[in-house]
Design an enzyme around this catalytic site. Structure first.
Site, PDB file in Angstrom:
ATOM      1  CD  GLN A  42      38.400  35.874  38.537  1.00  0.00           C
ATOM      2  OE1 GLN A  42      38.272  35.810  37.158  1.00  0.00           O
ATOM      3  NE2 GLN A  42      37.358  35.988  38.898  1.00  0.00           N
ATOM      4  CG  HIS A  62      48.891  47.037  44.693  1.00  0.00           C
ATOM      5  ND1 HIS A  62      49.709  46.766  43.465  1.00  0.00           N
ATOM      6  CD2 HIS A  62      48.541  45.733  45.215  1.00  0.00           C
ATOM      7  CE1 HIS A  62      50.081  45.297  43.582  1.00  0.00           C
ATOM      8  NE2 HIS A  62      49.638  44.827  44.600  1.00  0.00           N
ATOM      9  CG  ASP A  75      49.755  41.586  45.424  1.00  0.00           C
ATOM     10  OD1 ASP A  75      49.339  42.300  44.509  1.00  0.00           O
ATOM     11  OD2 ASP A  75      50.185  42.474  46.315  1.00  0.00           O
ATOM     12  NE  ARG A 100      36.894  31.956  28.653  1.00  0.00           N
ATOM     13  CZ  ARG A 100      35.825  32.916  29.041  1.00  0.00           C
ATOM     14  NH1 ARG A 100      34.845  32.619  29.777  1.00  0.00           N
ATOM     15  NH2 ARG A 100      35.884  34.189  28.857  1.00  0.00           N
ATOM     16  CG  HIS A 145      38.618  37.214  31.992  1.00  0.00           C
ATOM     17  ND1 HIS A 145      38.003  35.872  31.600  1.00  0.00           N
ATOM     18  CD2 HIS A 145      38.224  37.811  33.235  1.00  0.00           C
ATOM     19  CE1 HIS A 145      37.085  35.833  32.468  1.00  0.00           C
ATOM     20  NE2 HIS A 145      36.727  36.732  33.236  1.00  0.00           N
ATOM     21  CG  ASN A 189      35.312  37.373  30.056  1.00  0.00           C
ATOM     22  OD1 ASN A 189      34.687  36.370  29.668  1.00  0.00           O
ATOM     23  ND2 ASN A 189      35.157  37.801  31.166  1.00  0.00           N
ATOM     24  CD  GLU A 190      31.213  38.149  32.190  1.00  0.00           C
ATOM     25  OE1 GLU A 190      31.725  38.880  32.913  1.00  0.00           O
ATOM     26  OE2 GLU A 190      30.808  36.995  32.641  1.00  0.00           O
ATOM     27  CG  ASN A 329      30.789  34.244  30.277  1.00  0.00           C
ATOM     28  OD1 ASN A 329      31.146  33.384  29.668  1.00  0.00           O
ATOM     29  ND2 ASN A 329      31.524  34.902  30.748  1.00  0.00           N
ATOM     30  CE1 TYR A 331      29.234  32.207  37.171  1.00  0.00           C
ATOM     31  CE2 TYR A 331      29.328  33.750  35.283  1.00  0.00           C
ATOM     32  CZ  TYR A 331      29.794  33.117  36.228  1.00  0.00           C
ATOM     33  OH  TYR A 331      31.158  33.054  35.932  1.00  0.00           O
ATOM     34  CD  GLU A 396      33.066  33.326  33.111  1.00  0.00           C
ATOM     35  OE1 GLU A 396      32.174  33.735  34.106  1.00  0.00           O
ATOM     36  OE2 GLU A 396      33.926  33.984  32.746  1.00  0.00           O
TER      37      GLU A 396
HETATM   38  C1  LIG Z   1      56.689  42.317  44.668  1.00  0.00           C
HETATM   39  O1  LIG Z   1      55.672  42.521  45.402  1.00  0.00           O
HETATM   40  C2  LIG Z   1      55.642  42.039  46.704  1.00  0.00           C
HETATM   41  C3  LIG Z   1      54.409  42.082  47.345  1.00  0.00           C
HETATM   42  O2  LIG Z   1      53.247  41.485  46.729  1.00  0.00           O
HETATM   43  C4  LIG Z   1      56.878  42.489  47.521  1.00  0.00           C
HETATM   44  O3  LIG Z   1      56.857  42.054  48.525  1.00  0.00           O
HETATM   45  C5  LIG Z   1      58.171  42.309  46.585  1.00  0.00           C
HETATM   46  O4  LIG Z   1      59.296  42.766  47.292  1.00  0.00           O
HETATM   47  C6  LIG Z   1      57.827  42.580  44.952  1.00  0.00           C
HETATM   48  N1  LIG Z   1      59.120  42.334  44.259  1.00  0.00           N
HETATM   49  C7  LIG Z   1      59.829  43.028  43.487  1.00  0.00           C
HETATM   50  C8  LIG Z   1      60.944  42.532  42.786  1.00  0.00           C
HETATM   51  O5  LIG Z   1      59.607  44.166  43.317  1.00  0.00           O
END
Ligand SMILES: *[C@@H]1O[C@H](CO)[C@@H](O)[C@H](O)[C@H]1NC(C)=O
Ligand SMILES: *[C@@H]1O[C@H](CO)[C@@H](O)[C@H](O)[C@H]1NC(C)=O
Ligand SMILES: *[C@@H]1O[C@H](CO)[C@@H](O)[C@H](O)[C@H]1NC(C)=O
Length: 499
Positions: A42, A62, A75, A100, A145, A189-190, A329, A331, A396
Protein backbone atom coordinates in the site's frame (compact mmCIF):
# COMPACT_ATOMS: atom_id res chain seq x y z
CA UNK A 1 -19.96 14.15 -0.46
CA UNK A 2 -21.60 17.31 0.82
CA UNK A 3 -23.95 15.51 3.17
CA UNK A 4 -21.03 13.52 4.51
CA UNK A 5 -18.96 16.66 5.31
CA UNK A 6 -22.02 18.16 6.90
CA UNK A 7 -22.33 15.07 9.06
CA UNK A 8 -18.67 15.31 10.09
CA UNK A 9 -19.14 18.90 11.25
CA UNK A 10 -22.28 17.91 13.12
CA UNK A 11 -20.45 15.13 14.92
CA UNK A 12 -17.64 17.54 15.83
CA UNK A 13 -20.12 19.96 17.33
CA UNK A 14 -21.73 17.24 19.40
CA UNK A 15 -18.32 16.41 20.82
CA UNK A 16 -17.48 20.03 21.56
CA UNK A 17 -20.69 20.37 23.52
CA UNK A 18 -20.43 17.01 25.28
CA UNK A 19 -16.83 17.47 26.33
CA UNK A 20 -17.05 21.12 27.26
CA UNK A 21 -19.71 20.19 29.80
CA UNK A 22 -18.45 16.81 30.91
CA UNK A 23 -14.82 18.02 31.20
CA UNK A 24 -13.91 14.42 30.57
CA UNK A 25 -10.31 13.21 30.81
CA UNK A 26 -9.16 9.65 30.46
CA UNK A 27 -5.54 8.66 30.96
CA UNK A 28 -3.85 5.75 29.20
CA UNK A 29 -2.55 3.00 31.50
CA UNK A 30 1.14 2.98 32.40
CA UNK A 31 3.28 1.33 29.65
CA UNK A 32 0.40 1.53 27.16
CA UNK A 33 1.82 1.69 23.60
CA UNK A 34 0.56 4.13 20.97
CA UNK A 35 1.46 3.82 17.31
CA UNK A 36 0.41 3.89 13.70
CA UNK A 37 0.56 1.43 10.80
CA UNK A 38 1.04 0.76 7.07
CA UNK A 39 1.53 -2.24 4.77
CA UNK A 40 4.19 -2.84 2.13
CA UNK A 41 2.11 -2.98 -1.05
CA UNK A 42 0.00 0.00 0.00
CA UNK A 43 2.93 2.42 0.46
CA UNK A 44 6.28 1.20 -0.90
CA UNK A 45 5.97 1.47 -4.69
CA UNK A 46 9.24 0.47 -6.46
CA UNK A 47 7.37 -2.64 -7.59
CA UNK A 48 10.02 -3.70 -10.09
CA UNK A 49 13.14 -2.06 -8.66
CA UNK A 50 16.26 -3.31 -6.93
CA UNK A 51 15.67 -6.97 -7.64
CA UNK A 52 12.09 -7.30 -6.35
CA UNK A 53 9.95 -10.17 -7.68
CA UNK A 54 6.27 -9.99 -8.66
CA UNK A 55 3.55 -10.21 -5.99
CA UNK A 56 -0.11 -11.19 -6.43
CA UNK A 57 -1.04 -7.51 -6.08
CA UNK A 58 1.32 -6.52 -8.91
CA UNK A 59 -0.29 -9.20 -11.04
CA UNK A 60 -3.83 -8.22 -10.06
CA UNK A 61 -3.53 -4.45 -10.56
CA UNK A 62 -1.65 -4.84 -13.87
CA UNK A 63 -3.98 -7.39 -15.37
CA UNK A 64 -7.37 -6.46 -13.94
CA UNK A 65 -7.36 -2.62 -13.90
CA UNK A 66 -11.16 -2.54 -14.26
CA UNK A 67 -11.56 -4.04 -10.81
CA UNK A 68 -9.71 -1.09 -9.22
CA UNK A 69 -12.09 1.85 -8.78
CA UNK A 70 -9.69 4.47 -10.22
CA UNK A 71 -7.76 1.94 -12.37
CA UNK A 72 -4.65 2.68 -10.30
CA UNK A 73 -1.84 0.41 -9.09
CA UNK A 74 0.66 0.33 -6.23
CA UNK A 75 3.56 0.68 -8.71
CA UNK A 76 4.60 3.96 -7.05
CA UNK A 77 2.03 4.35 -4.22
CA UNK A 78 3.57 6.66 -1.55
CA UNK A 79 7.06 5.85 -2.89
CA UNK A 80 8.08 4.94 0.65
CA UNK A 81 10.79 2.65 -0.75
CA UNK A 82 12.67 5.85 -1.60
CA UNK A 83 11.19 8.20 0.99
CA UNK A 84 11.52 6.11 4.15
CA UNK A 85 13.80 8.62 5.87
CA UNK A 86 11.22 11.37 5.46
CA UNK A 87 8.56 8.94 6.72
CA UNK A 88 10.55 8.10 9.84
CA UNK A 89 11.13 11.81 10.49
CA UNK A 90 7.35 12.34 10.37
CA UNK A 91 6.83 9.38 12.72
CA UNK A 92 9.38 10.94 15.04
CA UNK A 93 7.51 14.26 14.93
CA UNK A 94 4.33 12.35 15.78
CA UNK A 95 6.15 10.88 18.80
CA UNK A 96 4.74 7.37 18.37
CA UNK A 97 6.02 4.54 20.58
CA UNK A 98 6.02 2.10 17.67
CA UNK A 99 5.50 1.84 13.93
CA UNK A 100 3.75 -1.17 12.44
CA UNK A 101 4.80 -1.97 8.86
CA UNK A 102 4.97 -5.12 6.74
CA UNK A 103 7.67 -6.83 4.72
CA UNK A 104 7.19 -7.52 1.01
CA UNK A 105 8.01 -11.22 0.63
CA UNK A 106 8.97 -10.93 -3.11
CA UNK A 107 11.21 -7.93 -2.37
CA UNK A 108 13.28 -10.11 -0.05
CA UNK A 109 12.94 -13.42 -1.94
CA UNK A 110 12.49 -12.55 -5.65
CA UNK A 111 11.94 -16.19 -6.70
CA UNK A 112 9.57 -16.67 -3.74
CA UNK A 113 11.72 -19.55 -2.51
CA UNK A 114 14.51 -19.10 0.03
CA UNK A 115 17.16 -20.04 -2.56
CA UNK A 116 17.95 -16.42 -3.52
CA UNK A 117 18.05 -13.62 -0.94
CA UNK A 118 17.87 -10.15 -2.47
CA UNK A 119 20.38 -8.13 -0.40
CA UNK A 120 18.98 -4.79 -1.60
CA UNK A 121 15.53 -5.83 -0.37
CA UNK A 122 16.84 -6.96 3.02
CA UNK A 123 18.90 -3.77 3.31
CA UNK A 124 15.83 -1.60 2.72
CA UNK A 125 14.18 -3.10 5.81
CA UNK A 126 17.41 -3.03 7.82
CA UNK A 127 17.80 0.66 7.03
CA UNK A 128 14.18 1.36 7.93
CA UNK A 129 14.55 -0.48 11.26
CA UNK A 130 17.84 1.28 12.08
CA UNK A 131 16.29 4.65 11.26
CA UNK A 132 13.31 3.90 13.55
CA UNK A 133 15.46 2.67 16.43
CA UNK A 134 17.71 5.73 16.12
CA UNK A 135 14.61 7.88 16.75
CA UNK A 136 13.42 5.72 19.66
CA UNK A 137 10.55 4.12 17.71
CA UNK A 138 9.95 0.39 18.19
CA UNK A 139 9.44 -1.57 14.93
CA UNK A 140 6.31 -3.77 14.98
CA UNK A 141 6.85 -6.03 11.97
CA UNK A 142 4.15 -7.89 10.01
CA UNK A 143 5.56 -10.78 7.98
CA UNK A 144 2.56 -11.20 5.71
CA UNK A 145 0.17 -8.43 4.74
CA UNK A 146 -1.27 -10.09 1.61
CA UNK A 147 1.47 -9.63 -1.05
CA UNK A 148 2.87 -13.13 -1.55
CA UNK A 149 4.97 -14.03 -4.62
CA UNK A 150 2.88 -14.56 -7.78
CA UNK A 151 4.74 -17.81 -8.53
CA UNK A 152 3.00 -19.45 -5.57
CA UNK A 153 -0.41 -18.18 -6.67
CA UNK A 154 0.11 -19.98 -9.97
CA UNK A 155 0.26 -23.13 -7.84
CA UNK A 156 -2.93 -22.32 -5.94
CA UNK A 157 -1.63 -19.88 -3.32
CA UNK A 158 -3.34 -20.36 0.03
CA UNK A 159 -5.38 -23.29 -1.29
CA UNK A 160 -2.11 -25.25 -1.64
CA UNK A 161 -0.87 -26.70 1.65
CA UNK A 162 2.73 -26.17 0.43
CA UNK A 163 2.21 -22.47 1.35
CA UNK A 164 2.82 -23.60 4.93
CA UNK A 165 6.37 -24.62 3.99
CA UNK A 166 7.05 -21.72 1.59
CA UNK A 167 6.03 -19.01 4.05
CA UNK A 168 7.91 -20.72 6.88
CA UNK A 169 11.10 -20.64 4.80
CA UNK A 170 10.54 -16.93 4.18
CA UNK A 171 9.83 -16.29 7.87
CA UNK A 172 13.07 -18.00 8.86
CA UNK A 173 15.03 -15.67 6.54
CA UNK A 174 13.35 -12.61 8.08
CA UNK A 175 13.91 -13.82 11.67
CA UNK A 176 17.58 -14.47 10.94
CA UNK A 177 18.18 -11.16 9.13
CA UNK A 178 15.92 -8.75 11.05
CA UNK A 179 15.08 -10.62 14.25
CA UNK A 180 18.04 -9.39 16.31
CA UNK A 181 16.65 -5.82 16.26
CA UNK A 182 12.91 -6.56 16.38
CA UNK A 183 10.89 -7.31 19.54
CA UNK A 184 7.40 -7.53 18.05
CA UNK A 185 6.35 -9.70 15.12
CA UNK A 186 2.92 -10.30 13.60
CA UNK A 187 2.78 -13.46 11.49
CA UNK A 188 -0.28 -13.06 9.28
CA UNK A 189 -2.62 -10.09 8.85
CA UNK A 190 -6.41 -10.65 8.72
CA UNK A 191 -6.58 -14.20 7.34
CA UNK A 192 -10.40 -14.07 7.38
CA UNK A 193 -10.33 -11.05 5.07
CA UNK A 194 -7.96 -12.32 2.38
CA UNK A 195 -9.45 -15.83 2.53
CA UNK A 196 -13.02 -14.58 2.13
CA UNK A 197 -12.40 -11.68 -0.26
CA UNK A 198 -9.40 -13.05 -2.20
CA UNK A 199 -10.27 -16.77 -2.42
CA UNK A 200 -14.00 -16.99 -1.65
CA UNK A 201 -14.81 -13.89 -3.73
CA UNK A 202 -13.13 -11.39 -6.03
CA UNK A 203 -12.87 -8.37 -3.73
CA UNK A 204 -9.11 -8.60 -3.15
CA UNK A 205 -6.17 -10.23 -4.96
CA UNK A 206 -5.90 -12.99 -6.12
CA UNK A 207 -9.66 -12.74 -6.85
CA UNK A 208 -10.16 -16.49 -7.14
CA UNK A 209 -13.92 -16.45 -6.53
CA UNK A 210 -13.95 -20.04 -5.26
CA UNK A 211 -16.90 -19.70 -2.87
CA UNK A 212 -16.95 -21.30 0.55
CA UNK A 213 -14.65 -24.21 -0.39
CA UNK A 214 -11.76 -21.93 -1.34
CA UNK A 215 -12.37 -19.62 1.59
CA UNK A 216 -12.29 -22.39 4.20
CA UNK A 217 -9.31 -24.15 2.61
CA UNK A 218 -7.35 -20.86 2.60
CA UNK A 219 -7.95 -20.34 6.32
CA UNK A 220 -7.05 -23.96 7.09
CA UNK A 221 -3.61 -23.51 5.51
CA UNK A 222 -3.13 -19.99 6.91
CA UNK A 223 -3.68 -21.30 10.47
CA UNK A 224 -1.18 -24.11 9.94
CA UNK A 225 1.30 -21.61 8.47
CA UNK A 226 0.87 -19.23 11.39
CA UNK A 227 1.45 -22.02 13.92
CA UNK A 228 4.55 -23.25 12.10
CA UNK A 229 6.04 -19.73 11.96
CA UNK A 230 5.29 -19.28 15.68
CA UNK A 231 7.04 -22.55 16.60
CA UNK A 232 10.07 -21.67 14.43
CA UNK A 233 10.39 -18.32 16.21
CA UNK A 234 9.82 -19.86 19.60
CA UNK A 235 12.36 -22.64 19.14
CA UNK A 236 15.09 -20.91 17.12
CA UNK A 237 14.97 -17.12 17.48
CA UNK A 238 13.10 -15.87 20.56
CA UNK A 239 15.00 -13.31 22.70
CA UNK A 240 13.87 -12.46 26.26
CA UNK A 241 10.86 -10.13 26.16
CA UNK A 242 10.02 -10.79 22.50
CA UNK A 243 6.41 -11.14 21.41
CA UNK A 244 4.95 -12.76 18.32
CA UNK A 245 1.29 -13.23 17.44
CA UNK A 246 -1.41 -13.33 14.79
CA UNK A 247 -3.62 -10.45 13.73
CA UNK A 248 -7.39 -10.86 13.28
CA UNK A 249 -10.04 -8.52 11.89
CA UNK A 250 -13.15 -8.66 14.06
CA UNK A 251 -16.03 -6.34 13.37
CA UNK A 252 -18.65 -5.60 16.00
CA UNK A 253 -22.23 -6.82 15.99
CA UNK A 254 -25.31 -4.99 17.22
CA UNK A 255 -28.48 -7.08 17.54
CA UNK A 256 -31.28 -5.84 15.28
CA UNK A 257 -33.79 -7.31 17.77
CA UNK A 258 -33.05 -6.61 21.41
CA UNK A 259 -33.55 -10.24 22.47
CA UNK A 260 -31.29 -11.72 19.75
CA UNK A 261 -28.02 -12.42 21.60
CA UNK A 262 -27.74 -15.64 19.57
CA UNK A 263 -27.14 -13.57 16.45
CA UNK A 264 -24.29 -11.69 18.13
CA UNK A 265 -22.55 -14.88 19.20
CA UNK A 266 -23.03 -16.65 15.85
CA UNK A 267 -21.70 -13.62 14.00
CA UNK A 268 -18.66 -13.55 16.28
CA UNK A 269 -17.89 -17.26 15.90
CA UNK A 270 -18.25 -17.29 12.10
CA UNK A 271 -16.20 -14.14 11.43
CA UNK A 272 -13.73 -13.84 14.27
CA UNK A 273 -13.79 -17.22 16.08
CA UNK A 274 -13.11 -18.94 12.74
CA UNK A 275 -9.64 -17.36 12.68
CA UNK A 276 -8.80 -17.23 16.39
CA UNK A 277 -10.64 -20.02 18.26
CA UNK A 278 -8.07 -22.60 17.02
CA UNK A 279 -5.32 -20.47 18.63
CA UNK A 280 -6.80 -18.75 21.69
CA UNK A 281 -9.46 -21.14 23.05
CA UNK A 282 -8.73 -23.82 25.66
CA UNK A 283 -10.03 -26.60 23.38
CA UNK A 284 -8.46 -25.41 20.11
CA UNK A 285 -9.95 -26.18 16.66
CA UNK A 286 -12.75 -24.22 14.96
CA UNK A 287 -15.74 -23.08 17.06
CA UNK A 288 -18.13 -26.00 17.70
CA UNK A 289 -21.07 -24.07 16.26
CA UNK A 290 -19.17 -23.53 12.98
CA UNK A 291 -18.34 -27.21 12.69
CA UNK A 292 -21.96 -28.31 13.27
CA UNK A 293 -23.65 -25.61 11.15
CA UNK A 294 -21.36 -26.05 8.16
CA UNK A 295 -21.54 -29.85 8.33
CA UNK A 296 -25.34 -29.70 8.43
CA UNK A 297 -25.60 -27.14 5.64
CA UNK A 298 -23.14 -29.10 3.48
CA UNK A 299 -25.23 -32.25 4.00
CA UNK A 300 -28.47 -30.44 3.08
CA UNK A 301 -26.78 -29.07 -0.04
CA UNK A 302 -25.84 -32.62 -1.09
CA UNK A 303 -22.08 -32.57 -0.45
CA UNK A 304 -20.51 -35.87 0.65
CA UNK A 305 -18.54 -34.08 3.39
CA UNK A 306 -18.45 -30.74 5.26
CA UNK A 307 -17.07 -27.78 3.32
CA UNK A 308 -15.11 -26.91 6.48
CA UNK A 309 -11.88 -28.97 6.47
CA UNK A 310 -11.00 -30.97 9.61
CA UNK A 311 -7.83 -30.62 11.67
CA UNK A 312 -6.25 -33.82 12.99
CA UNK A 313 -5.76 -33.89 16.79
CA UNK A 314 -2.03 -33.35 16.13
CA UNK A 315 -2.73 -30.14 14.23
CA UNK A 316 -5.27 -28.97 16.84
CA UNK A 317 -2.57 -29.22 19.50
CA UNK A 318 0.15 -27.78 17.27
CA UNK A 319 -1.96 -24.65 16.54
CA UNK A 320 -3.42 -24.12 20.04
CA UNK A 321 -1.68 -21.46 22.15
CA UNK A 322 0.54 -20.11 19.35
CA UNK A 323 0.19 -16.39 20.02
CA UNK A 324 1.76 -14.22 22.73
CA UNK A 325 -0.96 -11.60 22.25
CA UNK A 326 -4.21 -11.00 20.40
CA UNK A 327 -3.73 -8.41 17.65
CA UNK A 328 -7.14 -6.95 16.80
CA UNK A 329 -8.01 -4.90 13.73
CA UNK A 330 -11.35 -3.20 14.19
CA UNK A 331 -13.12 -0.48 12.21
CA UNK A 332 -16.87 -0.89 12.37
CA UNK A 333 -19.94 -2.96 13.26
CA UNK A 334 -22.88 -4.55 11.52
CA UNK A 335 -26.46 -5.10 12.61
CA UNK A 336 -27.25 -8.81 12.94
CA UNK A 337 -30.37 -10.97 13.13
CA UNK A 338 -30.91 -14.73 13.08
CA UNK A 339 -32.71 -15.97 9.97
CA UNK A 340 -33.85 -19.38 8.76
CA UNK A 341 -31.78 -21.24 6.19
CA UNK A 342 -32.43 -20.49 2.51
CA UNK A 343 -31.11 -22.06 -0.69
CA UNK A 344 -27.73 -20.81 -1.88
CA UNK A 345 -24.18 -20.31 -0.74
CA UNK A 346 -24.15 -16.94 1.01
CA UNK A 347 -22.11 -16.89 4.19
CA UNK A 348 -25.01 -15.90 6.45
CA UNK A 349 -26.90 -18.96 5.32
CA UNK A 350 -24.19 -21.11 6.87
CA UNK A 351 -24.07 -19.04 10.06
CA UNK A 352 -27.80 -18.41 10.21
CA UNK A 353 -27.11 -14.71 10.70
CA UNK A 354 -28.07 -11.93 8.33
CA UNK A 355 -26.09 -8.68 8.36
CA UNK A 356 -27.25 -5.18 7.56
CA UNK A 357 -26.25 -1.59 8.25
CA UNK A 358 -28.26 0.72 10.45
CA UNK A 359 -29.15 3.78 8.33
CA UNK A 360 -28.78 5.99 11.41
CA UNK A 361 -25.05 5.23 11.77
CA UNK A 362 -22.73 8.02 10.52
CA UNK A 363 -20.67 6.99 7.50
CA UNK A 364 -17.20 7.42 6.01
CA UNK A 365 -15.81 7.35 2.46
CA UNK A 366 -15.94 3.53 2.60
CA UNK A 367 -19.39 1.99 2.14
CA UNK A 368 -18.65 -0.68 4.79
CA UNK A 369 -17.25 1.68 7.44
CA UNK A 370 -19.89 3.12 9.76
CA UNK A 371 -19.19 4.92 13.02
CA UNK A 372 -20.33 2.62 15.86
CA UNK A 373 -17.99 3.08 18.84
CA UNK A 374 -20.08 0.95 21.23
CA UNK A 375 -19.41 -2.01 18.90
CA UNK A 376 -15.68 -1.57 19.60
CA UNK A 377 -16.17 -1.71 23.36
CA UNK A 378 -18.38 -4.79 22.96
CA UNK A 379 -15.98 -6.72 20.71
CA UNK A 380 -13.08 -6.05 23.13
CA UNK A 381 -15.27 -7.45 25.92
CA UNK A 382 -16.35 -10.43 23.82
CA UNK A 383 -12.71 -11.38 23.07
CA UNK A 384 -11.77 -10.96 26.74
CA UNK A 385 -14.68 -13.20 27.78
CA UNK A 386 -14.17 -15.89 25.12
CA UNK A 387 -10.39 -16.26 25.49
CA UNK A 388 -9.63 -15.58 29.14
CA UNK A 389 -8.69 -11.90 28.80
CA UNK A 390 -5.54 -12.21 26.63
CA UNK A 391 -3.14 -9.27 26.20
CA UNK A 392 -4.79 -7.33 23.39
CA UNK A 393 -3.09 -4.97 20.96
CA UNK A 394 -5.38 -2.92 18.75
CA UNK A 395 -3.28 -3.10 15.60
CA UNK A 396 -5.59 -1.19 13.24
CA UNK A 397 -8.39 1.30 13.81
CA UNK A 398 -9.19 4.20 11.55
CA UNK A 399 -11.52 6.21 9.35
CA UNK A 400 -11.64 7.02 5.62
CA UNK A 401 -12.50 10.27 3.89
CA UNK A 402 -11.98 11.57 0.37
CA UNK A 403 -9.86 14.62 0.81
CA UNK A 404 -8.39 17.37 2.84
CA UNK A 405 -6.11 17.99 5.75
CA UNK A 406 -8.93 19.49 7.88
CA UNK A 407 -10.13 16.03 8.83
CA UNK A 408 -12.60 16.75 11.63
CA UNK A 409 -14.62 13.61 10.95
CA UNK A 410 -11.51 11.46 11.46
CA UNK A 411 -10.80 13.17 14.79
CA UNK A 412 -14.41 12.59 15.90
CA UNK A 413 -14.21 8.93 14.95
CA UNK A 414 -10.85 8.35 16.64
CA UNK A 415 -11.94 10.18 19.76
CA UNK A 416 -15.09 8.10 20.14
CA UNK A 417 -13.29 4.81 19.46
CA UNK A 418 -10.36 5.51 21.78
CA UNK A 419 -12.85 6.49 24.48
CA UNK A 420 -14.74 3.21 23.97
CA UNK A 421 -11.44 1.32 24.31
CA UNK A 422 -10.48 3.15 27.51
CA UNK A 423 -13.90 2.35 28.99
CA UNK A 424 -13.33 -1.33 28.11
CA UNK A 425 -10.05 -1.11 30.04
CA UNK A 426 -11.16 0.87 33.10
CA UNK A 427 -14.81 -0.07 33.53
CA UNK A 428 -14.78 -3.60 32.11
CA UNK A 429 -11.26 -4.76 33.09
CA UNK A 430 -10.12 -5.73 29.58
CA UNK A 431 -6.38 -6.25 29.08
CA UNK A 432 -5.63 -3.82 26.22
CA UNK A 433 -1.90 -3.04 25.90
CA UNK A 434 -1.60 -0.92 22.78
CA UNK A 435 -3.44 1.02 20.11
CA UNK A 436 -2.63 1.67 16.45
CA UNK A 437 -4.16 4.14 14.02
CA UNK A 438 -4.60 2.93 10.45
CA UNK A 439 -3.02 4.62 8.69
CA UNK A 440 0.14 6.68 9.00
CA UNK A 441 -0.09 7.78 5.33
CA UNK A 442 -2.91 7.99 2.79
CA UNK A 443 -2.19 4.97 0.60
CA UNK A 444 -3.35 2.44 -2.00
CA UNK A 445 -6.63 1.21 -0.50
CA UNK A 446 -6.84 -2.10 -2.42
CA UNK A 447 -9.79 -2.17 -4.85
CA UNK A 448 -10.72 1.41 -3.87
CA UNK A 449 -7.35 2.56 -5.27
CA UNK A 450 -6.56 6.08 -4.06
CA UNK A 451 -10.22 7.15 -3.67
CA UNK A 452 -10.44 6.43 0.08
CA UNK A 453 -7.92 8.12 2.37
CA UNK A 454 -7.14 6.73 5.83
CA UNK A 455 -3.97 8.68 6.62
CA UNK A 456 -2.92 10.97 9.45
CA UNK A 457 -0.66 12.39 6.73
CA UNK A 458 -2.04 13.62 3.42
CA UNK A 459 -0.17 12.30 0.37
CA UNK A 460 -0.48 14.11 -2.96
CA UNK A 461 -0.66 11.24 -5.45
CA UNK A 462 -0.67 13.51 -8.51
CA UNK A 463 2.65 15.01 -7.46
CA UNK A 464 5.67 12.98 -8.65
CA UNK A 465 7.32 13.84 -5.30
CA UNK A 466 4.35 12.31 -3.41
CA UNK A 467 4.43 15.33 -1.09
CA UNK A 468 3.34 14.58 2.49
CA UNK A 469 1.30 17.04 4.60
CA UNK A 470 0.28 16.24 8.20
CA UNK A 471 -3.48 16.56 8.70
CA UNK A 472 -5.24 18.08 11.74
CA UNK A 473 -5.64 14.51 13.07
CA UNK A 474 -1.85 14.16 13.07
CA UNK A 475 -1.51 17.06 15.51
CA UNK A 476 -4.49 15.84 17.53
CA UNK A 477 -2.94 12.34 17.91
CA UNK A 478 0.47 13.84 18.68
CA UNK A 479 -1.10 15.80 21.53
CA UNK A 480 -2.65 12.61 22.90
CA UNK A 481 0.65 10.75 22.71
CA UNK A 482 2.48 13.59 24.47
CA UNK A 483 -0.05 13.99 27.26
CA UNK A 484 -0.98 10.29 27.55
CA UNK A 485 -4.61 11.20 28.00
CA UNK A 486 -7.66 11.47 25.81
CA UNK A 487 -8.71 15.08 26.06
CA UNK A 488 -10.93 16.78 23.58
CA UNK A 489 -8.94 19.27 21.55
CA UNK A 490 -11.99 20.45 19.71
CA UNK A 491 -11.79 23.72 21.61
CA UNK A 492 -8.45 24.51 19.94
CA UNK A 493 -8.83 27.76 17.92
CA UNK A 494 -7.87 26.12 14.60
CA UNK A 495 -10.61 23.56 14.78
CA UNK A 496 -13.35 25.96 15.85
CA UNK A 497 -12.44 28.38 13.06
CA UNK A 498 -12.59 25.71 10.40
CA UNK A 499 -15.79 24.18 11.77
C1 LIG B 1 9.16 -0.77 -13.94
O1 LIG B 1 7.77 -0.49 -14.10
C2 LIG B 1 7.53 0.78 -14.69
C3 LIG B 1 6.04 0.98 -14.68
O2 LIG B 1 5.61 1.09 -13.36
C4 LIG B 1 8.14 0.83 -16.09
O3 LIG B 1 7.94 2.12 -16.64
C5 LIG B 1 9.63 0.53 -16.00
O4 LIG B 1 10.18 0.44 -17.30
C6 LIG B 1 9.87 -0.78 -15.26
N1 LIG B 1 11.30 -0.96 -15.02
C7 LIG B 1 11.94 -2.08 -15.27
C8 LIG B 1 13.39 -2.10 -14.92
O5 LIG B 1 11.39 -3.05 -15.75
C1 LIG C 1 -37.16 -11.67 19.32
O1 LIG C 1 -38.37 -10.99 19.33
C2 LIG C 1 -38.98 -10.86 18.04
C3 LIG C 1 -40.18 -9.93 18.15
O2 LIG C 1 -40.88 -10.20 19.34
C4 LIG C 1 -39.34 -12.26 17.54
O3 LIG C 1 -39.94 -12.17 16.27
C5 LIG C 1 -38.06 -13.07 17.43
O4 LIG C 1 -38.34 -14.41 17.06
C6 LIG C 1 -37.29 -13.08 18.76
N1 LIG C 1 -35.98 -13.66 18.52
C7 LIG C 1 -35.37 -14.51 19.34
C8 LIG C 1 -34.04 -14.99 18.94
O5 LIG C 1 -35.89 -14.88 20.39
C1 LIG D 1 -0.67 18.05 -5.86
O1 LIG D 1 0.43 18.17 -6.69
C2 LIG D 1 0.12 18.77 -7.95
C3 LIG D 1 1.38 18.66 -8.83
O2 LIG D 1 2.51 19.15 -8.15
C4 LIG D 1 -0.35 20.18 -7.74
O3 LIG D 1 -0.70 20.77 -8.98
C5 LIG D 1 -1.58 20.15 -6.81
O4 LIG D 1 -1.97 21.46 -6.49
C6 LIG D 1 -1.28 19.39 -5.54
N1 LIG D 1 -2.52 19.20 -4.80
C7 LIG D 1 -2.63 19.53 -3.50
C8 LIG D 1 -3.96 19.28 -2.91
O5 LIG D 1 -1.71 19.98 -2.85
Amino acid sequence: MASYSFLGVTVSFIFIITYAFANDTLHFPKDFLLGTATASYQIEGAWNESGKGESIWDEYTHNRPNFIRDHSTGDVACDSYHKYKEDVQLLSNLKVDFYRFSISWPRVLPTGYANVINREGINYYKNLINELLAKGIEPFVTLYHWDHPEIFEKMGGWTNEMMVEWISDYARVIFKELGPKVKYFITINEAAVFCDEGYGRNDKAPGKNLGSTGKYLCMHNALKAHAKIYHIYDEEFRKPGDKIGIDAACSGAIAKHLNDTTAIDLHFQFHCGWAVHPIFSKTGDYPEVMKTHIAENSRLDGYPRSLLPKFSPTWVNYIKGTSDFFALNHYTSVRVETVPREEGQRWYQFSGVKESLDPSWPGSASSWLKVVPQGFREIINKIAKEYDNPPLYIMENGFSDECCTSDHSRISYLHSYIKAMLLAIYEDGCNVKGYTIWSFLDNFEWLAGYTERFGLVYVNFTDSQRTRTPKLSFNWYKHIIETRKLTSTFDSPTVINVA
